[in-house]
Scaffold this motif. Structure first.
Motif, PDB file in Angstrom:
ATOM      1  N   VAL C  75       0.809  -1.229   0.000  1.00  0.00           N
ATOM      2  CA  VAL C  75       0.000   0.000   0.000  1.00  0.00           C
ATOM      3  C   VAL C  75       0.844   1.282   0.000  1.00  0.00           C
ATOM      4  O   VAL C  75       0.314   2.364  -0.245  1.00  0.00           O
ATOM      5  N   CYS C  76       2.141   1.177   0.265  1.00  0.00           N
ATOM      6  CA  CYS C  76       2.966   2.387   0.360  1.00  0.00           C
ATOM      7  C   CYS C  76       2.976   3.123  -0.985  1.00  0.00           C
ATOM      8  O   CYS C  76       3.392   2.565  -1.999  1.00  0.00           O
ATOM      9  N   PRO C  77       2.501   4.380  -1.012  1.00  0.00           N
ATOM     10  CA  PRO C  77       2.381   5.104  -2.296  1.00  0.00           C
ATOM     11  C   PRO C  77       3.741   5.507  -2.872  1.00  0.00           C
ATOM     12  O   PRO C  77       3.838   5.797  -4.061  1.00  0.00           O
ATOM     13  N   VAL C  78       4.811   5.533  -2.030  1.00  0.00           N
ATOM     14  CA  VAL C  78       6.114   5.987  -2.544  1.00  0.00           C
ATOM     15  C   VAL C  78       7.151   4.860  -2.545  1.00  0.00           C
ATOM     16  O   VAL C  78       8.342   5.101  -2.682  1.00  0.00           O
ATOM     17  N   LYS C  79       6.647   3.610  -2.373  1.00  0.00           N
ATOM     18  CA  LYS C  79       7.515   2.415  -2.381  1.00  0.00           C
ATOM     19  C   LYS C  79       8.676   2.564  -1.390  1.00  0.00           C
ATOM     20  O   LYS C  79       9.819   2.267  -1.694  1.00  0.00           O
ATOM     21  N   ALA C  80       8.361   3.020  -0.185  1.00  0.00           N
ATOM     22  CA  ALA C  80       9.394   3.248   0.826  1.00  0.00           C
ATOM     23  C   ALA C  80       9.628   2.013   1.682  1.00  0.00           C
ATOM     24  O   ALA C  80      10.499   1.996   2.531  1.00  0.00           O
ATOM     25  N   ILE C  81       8.780   0.951   1.510  1.00  0.00           N
ATOM     26  CA  ILE C  81       8.959  -0.259   2.319  1.00  0.00           C
ATOM     27  C   ILE C  81       9.405  -1.401   1.411  1.00  0.00           C
ATOM     28  O   ILE C  81       8.751  -1.734   0.432  1.00  0.00           O
ATOM     29  N   GLU C  82      10.555  -1.974   1.798  1.00  0.00           N
ATOM     30  CA  GLU C  82      11.109  -3.064   0.994  1.00  0.00           C
ATOM     31  C   GLU C  82      10.992  -4.355   1.797  1.00  0.00           C
ATOM     32  O   GLU C  82      11.188  -4.356   3.010  1.00  0.00           O
ATOM     33  N   MET C  83      10.600  -5.461   1.133  1.00  0.00           N
ATOM     34  CA  MET C  83      10.517  -6.748   1.811  1.00  0.00           C
ATOM     35  C   MET C  83      11.855  -7.466   1.643  1.00  0.00           C
ATOM     36  O   MET C  83      12.266  -7.778   0.527  1.00  0.00           O
ATOM     37  N   VAL C  84      12.507  -7.731   2.772  1.00  0.00           N
ATOM     38  CA  VAL C  84      13.862  -8.286   2.750  1.00  0.00           C
ATOM     39  C   VAL C  84      13.827  -9.704   3.326  1.00  0.00           C
ATOM     40  O   VAL C  84      13.218  -9.931   4.374  1.00  0.00           O
ATOM     41  N   SER C  85      14.491 -10.634   2.658  1.00  0.00           N
ATOM     42  CA  SER C  85      14.485 -12.037   3.110  1.00  0.00           C
ATOM     43  C   SER C  85      15.091 -12.167   4.511  1.00  0.00           C
ATOM     44  O   SER C  85      16.068 -11.504   4.836  1.00  0.00           O
ATOM     45  N   GLU C  86      14.501 -13.036   5.321  1.00  0.00           N
ATOM     46  CA  GLU C  86      14.998 -13.270   6.677  1.00  0.00           C
ATOM     47  C   GLU C  86      16.206 -14.193   6.668  1.00  0.00           C
ATOM     48  O   GLU C  86      16.877 -14.350   7.678  1.00  0.00           O
ATOM     49  N   GLN C  87      16.522 -14.848   5.510  1.00  0.00           N
ATOM     50  CA  GLN C  87      17.593 -15.850   5.502  1.00  0.00           C
ATOM     51  C   GLN C  87      18.972 -15.253   5.433  1.00  0.00           C
ATOM     52  O   GLN C  87      19.156 -14.205   4.845  1.00  0.00           O
TER      53      GLN C  87
END
Lengths: 399, 184, 87
Positions: C75-87
């Motif tokens: 939902v972030c309109p400015v793509k400020a949240i990145e999903m980073v692998s936990e591994q």
């Protein structure tokens, strides 16, 4: 206390007024409609401040009533027949939520074909829903049980909704003498509402979320325990009602015996036809037949102890059902037989009075006489005098 | 216990009549019960209503099959109905809305209720309202409840001019009802 | 009101950690890029687990309970949240 000539439905409406009900979700259906009409008229005259919520179906009537009850308000509704069937899902939600609610059912046959007259099948079909279920045998009892229902339902040993049944038309529309209690007497008897939890936006909670299997099973177990424990509460509240509200009533037991203790033969039934049955029993007693009656006033809780004690040692028991459990006679027959099969040598069942068929004292006298001289079949469908034989015809046979 | 059966047609106030009788008995400290057979009622259809009066609580809830009194609110039913005289005992009595003399097997009382109602202007949608008129006659024949109790019940049931007219009608009927003697 | 021992009700109240530390369920973690974040609070509004916390003018993530569902990144309109692998 005031003596008035009123109908069963008027008596119930007066009980609702006396109990200071806050909200009622209503939807009309014969023969219950005049209860809610009476309440609407009371509201129009300014005698009550009950919020009357008109909805589009019985399902919603119970949903609105439950919603108000969850929010902490004393709530009431009434229905019958198809209405109760349509409400079925919410009836179970209400019991499962463990929220005190009171409902009156003016019993009526279930379609098809359409039939507006009395039988108990709509009521008895809710017997496994987890409600406390009482059944009146006259308009006075309808008023008394409705008032007691609020306190029983709100008792901490119970916390279950309570349904009060009364025979459609035969009680709902019969005008007869009823002792109507005064507000002060009721105030002394009925404490302010209690319930286990309240839904409040200031302190949010969720009711009925997904519960894991073991937690779900524990919840169902809890309903079973509450229903069993309600027996003592009902007797205690009944006695208190007689002390504080109606000294003419007898509510010290769940079920009611008539000339039963010294009887060899017992008749078990529920509802208004108990009146005609008592007349028939009196006549048979005059002829030297030792017969008595047990009137089931509480279908739930089913007081195994009371019923076993009452029927233990009888030569034979006849169970009259004004409702059907197809292939098994009627629900009362099944219940009674499972309760006393090991202490009564013969338990027979009779289905009668279905769809408003009038069964009067003469019909019952004839039936009881037949029972005392021995009925061979386990269950019979009894047609009153004048109806010779049932012709079971398919439309193809009708010319 | 007295058992009364009312016969009339939908729209004639048959149910109201039996209710009023029960209420009047209540006012006289008697026990009473009143109820109709409900069907798919329409104006003109045959209607039955029942009333029981007793000095002890009434247990029976079934329809009246062996009436002590039969009240015929609509005279045409005497001709066409099969139900009116069913279950009558030799001691039963008939109180009928009828303009002439009636010769029946039972003690019979008649009152021209149509005339009384019409003259008093107790007319609704063209029909003379004879239900309460018949109660005036019945109360006279039975001896209970008191005329005062009946008038009080009428005042509680109706309002204003309708209450007034009905109370007057009851008095007229009370005076005018007469027994029809069977000629030998 | 104290309740009788057999009485049990189908009620749940909001509380932290009723299901344990659900942060352990996470396969990808949301990481906020504060250079891009404009503090609009869309992620805060949409987080189904209430694990986006308001922090100064912007937000931070409660990693003890965040299950890593990725709704915030979506939902972030400015793509400020990145999903980073936990591994």
């Amino acid at each position: 206390m005031m003596r008035k000539v009123i109908s069963g439905n008027q008596a119930v409406a007066l009980a609702v007024k006396l109990a200071n009900v806050g909200v009622t979700g209503i939807y009309p259906i014969t023969p219950q409609t005049t209860i809610i009409e009476e309440l609407a008229e009371m509201r129009a005259r300014g005698e009550i401040s009950t919020e009357i919520v008109r909805v589009e179906s019985e399902h919603s009537a119970m949903a609105a009533t439950l919603g108000a009850a969850l929010a902490g308000i004393r709530a009431f509704t009434a229905t019958a027949s198809q209405g109760l069937l349509y409400m079925h899902e919410m009836v179970w939600w209400t019991a499962g939520s463990r929220t005190p609610v009171v409902m009156v059912v003016g019993t009526r046959a279930v379609g098809p074909p359409w039939n507006i007259w009395n039988e108990h099948t709509d009521f008895t079909s809710e017997r496994d829903s987890g409600w406390i279920m009482a059944f009146a045998s006259n308009p006075q009892e309808a008023l008394d049980l409705t008032l007691q229902a609020f306190r029983i339902s709100e008792d901490e040993r119970v916390f279950l909704p309570m349904m009060v049944g009364m025979d459609g038309f035969i009680l709902s529309h019969t005008k007869t003498n009823v002792l109507v209690p005064g507000g002060e007497e009721v105030e002394e008897f009925l404490p302010p509402r209690r319930q286990p939890y309240v839904v409040d936006p200031e302190e949010p909670l969720g009711m009925g979320n997904l519960f894991p299997p073991i937690e779900y099973m524990k919840l169902r177990n809890s309903i079973d325990l509450a229903l069993r424990n309600s027996e003592d509460a009902i007797r205690e509240i009944g006695r208190d009602y007689v002390r504080k509200v109606n000294p003419m009533g007898d509510y010290s037991s769940l079920n009611v015996k008539y000339k039963l203790d010294d009887a060899d033969y017992a008749v078990v039934l529920m509802g208004a036809w108990a009146g005609d049955a008592m007349e028939a029993i009196d006549k048979l007693r005059e002829e030297g037949v030792k017969i008595g009656m047990l009137r089931i006033r509480y279908l739930r809780p089913w007081s195994e102890r009371e019923i076993r004690n009452a029927l233990d040692g009888k030569k034979a028991v006849l169970v009259l059902d004004r409702s059907t459990s197809f292939g098994r006679g009627g629900p009362l027959y099944v219940e009674v037989k499972s309760t006393v099969a090991d202490v009564v040598p013969s338990v027979k069942g009779v289905v009668s009075g279905i769809g408003g068929v009038a069964v009067n004292k003469v019909d019952l006298y004839n039936l009881f006489k037949k029972f005392v001289s021995g009925i061979r079949e386990d269950v019979i469908w009894y047609y009153p005098e004048g109806v010779e034989k049932v012709e079971l015809r398919t439309p193809r046979d009708i010319e | 216990m007295l058992e009364i059966r009312f016969h009339g047609r939908g729209g004639q106030g048959v149910v109201t009549a039996s209710n009023l009788l029960a209420e009047a008995c209540g006012l006289d400290n008697l026990y009473s019960s009143a109820f109709p057979i409900y069907g798919a009622e329409r104006r003109g259809a045959e209607i039955e209503a029942y009333c029981r009066i007793s000095d002890s609580p009434i247990r029976v809830t079934s329809p009246v099959e062996e009436p002590d009194y039969v009240v015929v609110i609509d005279p045409s039913l005497l001709r066409i109905s099969k139900a009116v005289f069913r279950g009558m005992k030799t001691t039963s009595k008939v109180v009928a809305n009828y303009s002439g003399e009636l010769q029946l097997k039972w003690r019979t009382f008649t009152i021209n209720a149509n005339k009384i109602a019409t003259e008093l202007g107790l007319v609704k949608s063209g029909w003379p309202m004879v239900n309460v008129v018949m109660l005036g006659a019945l109360v006279r024949v039975m001896g209970i409840p008191s005329l005062e109790a009946l008038k009080r019940a009428i005042e509680e049931e109706f309002e204003g001019r309708v209450a007034e007219l009905n109370a007057k009608a009851v008095e007229v009927a009370y005076k005018e009802v007469k027994e029809n003697y069977v000629l030998a | 009101m104290s309740l009788l021992e057999y009485q049990y009700f189908p009620v749940t109240r909001p509380g932290k950690g009723a299901g344990g530390k659900t942060g352990l369920w996470r396969v990808y973690r949301p990481v906020v890029n504060y250079q891009k974040c404009v503090g609009c609070r869309a992620c805060f509004m949409f987080c189904p687990e209430n694990t986006i916390l308001l922090w100064q003018d912007k937000v931070r993530v409660d990693y003890d309970y965040c299950k890593g569902c990725g709704v915030c990144a979506n939902v972030c309109p400015v793509k400020a949240i990145e999903m980073v692998s936990e591994q």
